[in-house]
Scaffold this motif. Structure first.
Motif, PDB file in Angstrom:
ATOM      1  N   ILE A 109      99.028 -23.074  75.273  1.00 20.45           N
ATOM      2  CA  ILE A 109      98.580 -23.980  76.287  1.00 20.45           C
ATOM      3  C   ILE A 109      99.195 -25.342  76.078  1.00 20.45           C
ATOM      4  CG2 ILE A 109      96.578 -25.314  76.862  1.00 20.45           C
ATOM      5  CD1 ILE A 109      94.867 -22.903  76.152  1.00 20.45           C
ATOM      6  N   VAL A 110      99.346 -25.783  74.888  1.00 15.36           N
ATOM      7  CA  VAL A 110     100.083 -27.104  74.590  1.00 15.36           C
ATOM      8  C   VAL A 110     101.327 -26.588  73.420  1.00 15.36           C
ATOM      9  CG1 VAL A 110     100.092 -29.205  73.478  1.00 15.36           C
ATOM     10  CG2 VAL A 110      98.072 -28.519  74.875  1.00 15.36           C
ATOM     11  N   PRO A 111     102.477 -26.213  74.006  1.00 13.43           N
ATOM     12  CA  PRO A 111     103.315 -25.893  73.272  1.00 13.43           C
ATOM     13  C   PRO A 111     104.018 -26.858  72.171  1.00 13.43           C
ATOM     14  CG  PRO A 111     104.406 -26.072  75.408  1.00 13.43           C
ATOM     15  CD  PRO A 111     102.912 -26.260  75.475  1.00 13.43           C
ATOM     16  N   PRO A 112     104.516 -26.646  71.102  1.00 11.31           N
ATOM     17  CA  PRO A 112     104.887 -27.604  70.203  1.00 11.31           C
ATOM     18  C   PRO A 112     106.030 -28.639  70.722  1.00 11.31           C
ATOM     19  CG  PRO A 112     105.581 -25.477  69.317  1.00 11.31           C
ATOM     20  CD  PRO A 112     104.612 -25.376  70.385  1.00 11.31           C
ATOM     21  N   GLY A 113     106.703 -28.300  71.633  1.00  8.39           N
ATOM     22  CA  GLY A 113     107.650 -29.307  72.314  1.00  8.39           C
ATOM     23  C   GLY A 113     106.917 -30.179  73.022  1.00  8.39           C
ATOM     24  N   ALA A 114     105.666 -30.126  73.451  1.00 11.17           N
ATOM     25  CA  ALA A 114     105.072 -31.008  74.440  1.00 11.17           C
ATOM     26  C   ALA A 114     104.325 -32.195  73.558  1.00 11.17           C
ATOM     27  CB  ALA A 114     103.730 -30.211  75.152  1.00 11.17           C
ATOM     28  N   ALA A 115     104.300 -31.950  72.291  1.00  8.93           N
ATOM     29  CA  ALA A 115     103.875 -33.011  71.196  1.00  8.93           C
ATOM     30  C   ALA A 115     104.096 -34.596  71.499  1.00  8.93           C
ATOM     31  CB  ALA A 115     103.526 -32.653  69.832  1.00  8.93           C
ATOM     32  N   ALA A 116     103.551 -35.487  70.996  1.00 13.29           N
ATOM     33  CA  ALA A 116     103.925 -36.725  71.055  1.00 13.29           C
ATOM     34  C   ALA A 116     105.023 -36.917  70.067  1.00 13.29           C
ATOM     35  CB  ALA A 116     103.012 -37.658  70.919  1.00 13.29           C
ATOM     36  N   GLY A 117     105.210 -36.221  68.829  1.00 10.94           N
ATOM     37  CA  GLY A 117     106.461 -36.517  68.003  1.00 10.94           C
ATOM     38  C   GLY A 117     105.882 -37.730  67.253  1.00 10.94           C
ATOM     39  N   LEU A 118     104.770 -37.990  66.749  1.00  9.89           N
ATOM     40  CA  LEU A 118     104.226 -38.995  65.969  1.00  9.89           C
ATOM     41  C   LEU A 118     104.858 -38.592  64.465  1.00  9.89           C
ATOM     42  CD1 LEU A 118     100.541 -39.405  66.718  1.00  9.89           C
ATOM     43  CD2 LEU A 118     102.218 -40.593  67.633  1.00  9.89           C
ATOM     44  N   ALA A 119     105.218 -39.620  63.745  1.00  8.86           N
ATOM     45  CA  ALA A 119     105.955 -39.748  62.476  1.00  8.86           C
ATOM     46  C   ALA A 119     104.708 -38.870  61.458  1.00  8.86           C
ATOM     47  CB  ALA A 119     105.978 -40.996  61.658  1.00  8.86           C
ATOM     48  N   GLU A 120     103.577 -39.027  61.658  1.00  6.81           N
ATOM     49  CA  GLU A 120     102.756 -38.148  60.862  1.00  6.81           C
ATOM     50  C   GLU A 120     102.109 -36.898  61.527  1.00  6.81           C
ATOM     51  OE1 GLU A 120     100.179 -37.257  57.553  1.00  6.81           O
ATOM     52  OE2 GLU A 120     101.390 -38.998  57.603  1.00  6.81           O
ATOM     53  N   SER A 121     102.980 -35.810  61.511  1.00  8.73           N
ATOM     54  CA  SER A 121     102.799 -34.752  62.338  1.00  8.73           C
ATOM     55  C   SER A 121     102.467 -33.394  61.360  1.00  8.73           C
ATOM     56  CB  SER A 121     104.029 -34.306  63.172  1.00  8.73           C
ATOM     57  OG  SER A 121     103.779 -33.068  63.936  1.00  8.73           O
ATOM     58  N   HIS A 122     101.292 -32.726  61.535  1.00 10.22           N
ATOM     59  CA  HIS A 122     100.884 -31.719  60.755  1.00 10.22           C
ATOM     60  C   HIS A 122     101.064 -30.558  61.685  1.00 10.22           C
ATOM     61  CE1 HIS A 122      98.909 -34.316  57.667  1.00 10.22           C
ATOM     62  NE2 HIS A 122      98.665 -34.991  58.785  1.00 10.22           N
ATOM     63  N   ARG A 123     102.158 -29.392  61.267  1.00 10.84           N
ATOM     64  CA  ARG A 123     102.302 -28.239  62.029  1.00 10.84           C
ATOM     65  C   ARG A 123     101.736 -27.169  61.479  1.00 10.84           C
ATOM     66  NH1 ARG A 123     106.001 -29.570  66.372  1.00 10.84           N
ATOM     67  NH2 ARG A 123     106.291 -31.535  65.917  1.00 10.84           N
ATOM     68  N   ILE A 124     100.829 -26.549  62.146  1.00  6.36           N
ATOM     69  CA  ILE A 124     100.165 -25.316  61.892  1.00  6.36           C
ATOM     70  C   ILE A 124     100.226 -24.257  62.616  1.00  6.36           C
ATOM     71  CG2 ILE A 124      98.245 -26.841  61.074  1.00  6.36           C
ATOM     72  CD1 ILE A 124      96.509 -26.518  63.148  1.00  6.36           C
ATOM     73  N   ASP A 125      99.670 -23.188  62.139  1.00  7.45           N
ATOM     74  CA  ASP A 125     100.240 -21.527  62.837  1.00  7.45           C
ATOM     75  C   ASP A 125      98.810 -21.111  63.268  1.00  7.45           C
ATOM     76  OD1 ASP A 125     103.033 -21.542  62.269  1.00  7.45           O
ATOM     77  OD2 ASP A 125     102.629 -21.198  60.257  1.00  7.45           O
ATOM     78  N   LEU A 126      98.156 -21.729  63.991  1.00  7.18           N
ATOM     79  CA  LEU A 126      96.761 -21.025  64.591  1.00  7.18           C
ATOM     80  C   LEU A 126      97.195 -21.688  66.153  1.00  7.18           C
ATOM     81  CD1 LEU A 126      93.645 -21.916  62.196  1.00  7.18           C
ATOM     82  CD2 LEU A 126      95.024 -19.694  62.907  1.00  7.18           C
ATOM     83  N   GLY A 127      96.596 -20.732  67.054  1.00  6.59           N
ATOM     84  CA  GLY A 127      96.632 -21.147  68.556  1.00  6.59           C
ATOM     85  C   GLY A 127      95.703 -22.086  69.038  1.00  6.59           C
ATOM     86  N   HIS A 128      95.700 -22.460  70.264  1.00 11.80           N
ATOM     87  CA  HIS A 128      95.196 -23.696  70.806  1.00 11.80           C
ATOM     88  C   HIS A 128      93.432 -23.607  70.561  1.00 11.80           C
ATOM     89  CE1 HIS A 128      95.000 -27.055  73.449  1.00 11.80           C
ATOM     90  NE2 HIS A 128      93.876 -26.418  74.144  1.00 11.80           N
ATOM     91  N   VAL A 129      93.053 -22.668  70.553  1.00 13.57           N
ATOM     92  CA  VAL A 129      91.565 -22.344  70.254  1.00 13.57           C
ATOM     93  C   VAL A 129      91.410 -22.054  68.894  1.00 13.57           C
ATOM     94  CG1 VAL A 129      89.280 -21.236  70.964  1.00 13.57           C
ATOM     95  CG2 VAL A 129      90.947 -21.709  72.866  1.00 13.57           C
ATOM     96  N   GLY A 130      91.975 -21.236  68.232  1.00 12.57           N
ATOM     97  CA  GLY A 130      91.894 -20.764  66.929  1.00 12.57           C
ATOM     98  C   GLY A 130      91.967 -21.741  66.115  1.00 12.57           C
ATOM     99  N   MET A 131      92.852 -22.994  66.254  1.00 11.91           N
ATOM    100  CA  MET A 131      92.991 -23.943  65.361  1.00 11.91           C
ATOM    101  C   MET A 131      91.573 -24.719  65.401  1.00 11.91           C
ATOM    102  SD  MET A 131      95.551 -26.568  67.448  1.00 11.91           S
ATOM    103  CE  MET A 131      95.702 -27.637  66.308  1.00 11.91           C
ATOM    104  N   ILE A 132      90.663 -24.546  66.357  1.00 13.20           N
ATOM    105  CA  ILE A 132      89.439 -25.440  66.376  1.00 13.20           C
ATOM    106  C   ILE A 132      88.268 -24.415  65.967  1.00 13.20           C
ATOM    107  CG2 ILE A 132      87.566 -26.504  67.873  1.00 13.20           C
ATOM    108  CD1 ILE A 132      90.750 -28.012  67.855  1.00 13.20           C
ATOM    109  N   VAL A 133      88.061 -23.226  66.185  1.00  8.74           N
ATOM    110  CA  VAL A 133      87.214 -22.280  66.030  1.00  8.74           C
ATOM    111  C   VAL A 133      87.408 -20.911  64.969  1.00  8.74           C
ATOM    112  CG1 VAL A 133      85.608 -23.417  67.665  1.00  8.74           C
ATOM    113  CG2 VAL A 133      87.069 -21.378  68.160  1.00  8.74           C
TER     114      VAL A 133
END
Length: 196
Positions: free
Chosen positions: A150-174
């Motif tokens: 839903i929000v691919p990594p290439g669409a991120a803002a690119g902030l200096a403080e960026s945490h990359r995780i391996d859970l999907g859009h909903v999985g990362m929340i619940v």
């Protein structure tokens, strides 16, 4: 929207979770599907003065229709009334229950963001000024999923403080690993910001 607000009124900090910013980070097929959806829905939405959540959900489904069909196929194979089936239904009810967007917000989302990528190209203006991640003056972090459709990594803002995780859009929340992978690192970051 939160980033734009943070540029104008400096909060203690800003955290973005699976938040799109560079809409050119979506592949062309996904952007074309979203554009076609908006072309079809635009007249009815204009008449209603809002964008129903069903339009938004249809857009999310169009980003990865194969995965959408597969998840319902998995649901069909679950034993009726099982804990797994009940959990699936509860999650789908939660994900599909939301307030509509105002028409103005929906038009901006579809026309200015997905189609024109105003935020990602530095051309989005709010309150008379260009809004960019570089304009932030508060501590800011983003949590980006490497597997989000839903929000691919290439669409991120690119902030200096960026945490990359391996859970999907909903999985990362619940999801079952959300606490360890997202919520605890987020709490740690917020604690560090508070102490500084």
């Amino acid at each position: 929207m939160a980033l734009a607000a943070a540029v104008h009124v400096r909060p203690l900090s800003l955290t973005l979770i699976a938040a799109p910013w560079r809409f050119s980070g979506y592949d062309d097929g996904a952007r074309a599907a979203i554009s076609a959806l908006w072309d079809a829905a635009h007249p009815a939405c204009a008449t209603l003065g809002l964008v129903p959540v069903e339009v938004l959900q249809t857009g999310f489904w169009r980003l990865d229709p194969v995965r959408t069909v597969a998840k319902y196929a998995r649901f069909a194979a679950m034993p009726p009334g099982s804990a797994e089936a009940r959990a699936f239904i509860a999650l789908e009810d939660w994900a599909n229950d939301g307030a509509p967007l105002t028409f103005a917000a929906g038009r901006e989302l579809f026309d200015d963001f997905y189609a024109a990528d105003l935020p990602g190209s530095g051309r989005w203006r709010v309150g008379g000024m260009a809004v960019t991640p570089e304009a932030l003056t508060c501590p800011a972090a983003e949590f980006v999923s490497r597997t989000d459709r839903i929000v691919p990594p290439g669409a991120a803002a690119g902030l200096a403080e960026s945490h990359r995780i391996d859970l999907g859009h909903v999985g990362m929340i619940v999801g079952g690993r959300a606490r360890a992978v997202l919520w605890e690192p987020l709490a740690d970051w917020l604690s560090q910001v508070r102490q500084s």
